[in-house]
Enzyme design. Structure first.
Site, PDB file in Angstrom:
ATOM      1  N   HIS A  26      12.092   7.893 -40.332  1.00 40.67           N
ATOM      2  CA  HIS A  26      11.313   9.141 -40.266  1.00 40.67           C
ATOM      3  C   HIS A  26       9.832   8.852 -40.078  1.00 40.67           C
ATOM      4  O   HIS A  26       9.282   7.887 -40.604  1.00 40.67           O
ATOM      5  CB  HIS A  26      11.572  10.032 -41.479  1.00 40.67           C
ATOM      6  N   ASP A  84       7.284  11.091 -40.828  1.00 39.42           N
ATOM      7  CA  ASP A  84       6.354  11.729 -41.766  1.00 39.42           C
ATOM      8  C   ASP A  84       6.169  10.906 -43.034  1.00 39.42           C
ATOM      9  O   ASP A  84       7.039  10.134 -43.440  1.00 39.42           O
ATOM     10  CB  ASP A  84       6.810  13.142 -42.122  1.00 39.42           C
ATOM     11  N   GLU A 108      11.224  14.511 -43.040  1.00 41.29           N
ATOM     12  CA  GLU A 108      12.214  13.987 -43.998  1.00 41.29           C
ATOM     13  C   GLU A 108      11.744  14.187 -45.422  1.00 41.29           C
ATOM     14  O   GLU A 108      12.535  14.509 -46.315  1.00 41.29           O
ATOM     15  CB  GLU A 108      12.463  12.504 -43.714  1.00 41.29           C
ATOM     16  N   ASP A 156      15.361   3.232 -44.368  1.00 39.31           N
ATOM     17  CA  ASP A 156      14.470   3.992 -45.241  1.00 39.31           C
ATOM     18  C   ASP A 156      14.555   3.492 -46.682  1.00 39.31           C
ATOM     19  O   ASP A 156      14.207   4.215 -47.610  1.00 39.31           O
ATOM     20  CB  ASP A 156      14.826   5.483 -45.156  1.00 39.31           C
TER      21      ASP A 156
END
Length: 414
Positions: free
Chosen positions: A86, A88, A181, A204
């Site tokens: 992701h 963000d 996310e 992640d």
């Protein structure tokens, strides 16, 4: 940026470039992505994919950047596998004007940040696994953004390896860089069918070897409390103070249902923010548990408390509104063991000890798994997420790229 530079610059240069860009998401904007800065990072990633020759690279209306590296000749009919990270960074911590600090050949000392914050190996014990590594931190005035730009860098580095080394075997290699996310509102707009993968992995996670096939079940709640305002000089018998009602509700949360007193598989109820006045209060809570039954119990507890609170203050109104959530990916992944087993085997083949754990949180994979794309989570090297003391190791990121390459090879043998 030219193609040869992208192919040969290495994972550190990639990470620093991405981390230096503000891409913080923000709740309550009503748009996807929630912030324009995510689109700016997305445009950079799209451009890099195009420079590298990814013919189907695109950014859709929601800001998702996707692309496919075609399979090695002879592996076109093997499963298409996706790798996601992701764009963000988390709201609430400064993320503008990030200044990555590179520490080469880390010796095990306390890391002093310019802000006065420290990263101490006695408390952040993962640092002890990074002796001799190249460490990247922020200057402490912002977070670093290793969550999840370490994952982005690892995916891009793996892509560059495949392009530079055609002898590396892989099936259809699909990449996605996702938005929002951290606030949980982006991935529901992801077009799983168009993406075309049969399984995927989010990059992640944290330290070397970490991987997860379990997440919390999540239930997000807004509690609205409406009292009655009155001049404080003549409030007796007239005022109902919504602030006191809110305090009474939160103080009733049992000690064993709070995030600061739970770990492992313990769930919690967490009031995260409160806004309002004596007349009206709006509170945002998150409720988490690894089992459906445990989650339902906590939701019922809150609703019962809210009803009792309203009854105790005639004339008041207390509403509990469900605002979103996600489910534990394990409900699906337990029926598809090959997806997790391939990741575990890939780590072992890369001389990494697999360290399976449950995520005390959620990932894009939590929702994707129930949208038809089973997606466990893998490490990418970012540590101390959501903090000014966040850091990453170049060697951890490189190992994450190793694992991606090996997973792709193993799937191509299916």
């Amino acid at each position: 940026m030219d193609r040869q530079t992208l192919l040969n610059e290495g994972i550190l240069a990639k990470f620093v470039r991405y981390a230096s860009m503000d891409s913080q998401s923000q709740s309550g904007t009503g748009t996807v992505p929630s912030t324009a800065c995510q689109l700016e990072l997305g445009k950079i990633l799209l451009q890099e994919l195009q420079i590298l020759g990814i013919e189907d690279a695109t950014m859709d209306a929601f800001g998702f950047v996707t692309g496919t590296l075609p399979a090695t000749t002879g592996k076109e009919n093997t499963p298409a596998i996706g790798y996601l990270a992701h764009m963000d960074t988390v709201p609430g911590i400064p993320a503008t004007n990030v200044k990555p600090q590179v520490i080469e050949n880390y010796r095990g000392e306390v890391i002093q940040l310019a802000s006065g914050d420290v990263i101490d190996p006695s408390t952040c014990t993962t640092l002890n696994q990074a002796i001799g590594h190249t460490i990247v931190t922020s200057d402490g005035t912002t977070l670093l953004g290793a969550d999840d730009k370490s994952g982005i860098a690892a995916i891009m580095e793996a892509l560059c390896r495949f392009i530079k080394q055609p002898e590396l075997i892989h099936g259809p290699f699909k990449m996605a860089f996702t938005v929002d996310e951290e606030i949980g509102s982006g991935i529901r707009h992801f077009d799983v069918e168009k993406f075309g993968a049969v399984a995927a992995y989010t990059l992640d996670g944290g330290a070397l070897g970490d991987f997860q096939a379990e997440t919390f079940n999540a239930y997000n709640v807004t509690v609205k409390i409406m009292g009655i305002s009155s001049h404080p000089g003549s409030a007796r018998g007239n005022m109902i103070n919504a602030m006191h009602m809110a305090a009474q509700l939160w103080s009733a949360i049992p000690a064993n249902m709070r995030p600061e007193t739970t770990d492992g598989y313990g769930g919690f109820i967490h009031p995260g923010s409160v806004e309002g006045t004596a007349e009206s209060i709006v509170c945002h809570l998150i409720i988490r548990d690894f089992t459906t039954e445990g989650l339902q119990h906590k939701v019922q507890w809150l609703e019962t408390q809210a009803s009792a609170l309203q009854s105790a203050y005639p004339g008041s109104k207390v509403e509990v509104l469900h605002t979103g959530g996600y489910r534990n990916m394990f409900e699906i992944l337990k029926g598809k063991p090959e997806i997790v087993n391939i990741a575990r085997t890939a780590m072992k083949n890369c001389s990494i000890e697999p360290l399976q754990s449950a995520v005390r949180g959620g990932t894009d994979g939590s929702q994707l798994t129930f949208m038809g794309l089973p997606t466990p989570n893998l490490f990418c090297g970012g540590i101390n997420a959501h903090a000014r003391t966040e850091w990453t190791s170049v060697q951890f990121m490189e190992k994450a790229a190793d694992v991606i390459v090996e997973i792709a090879r193993l799937w191509s043998m299916q």
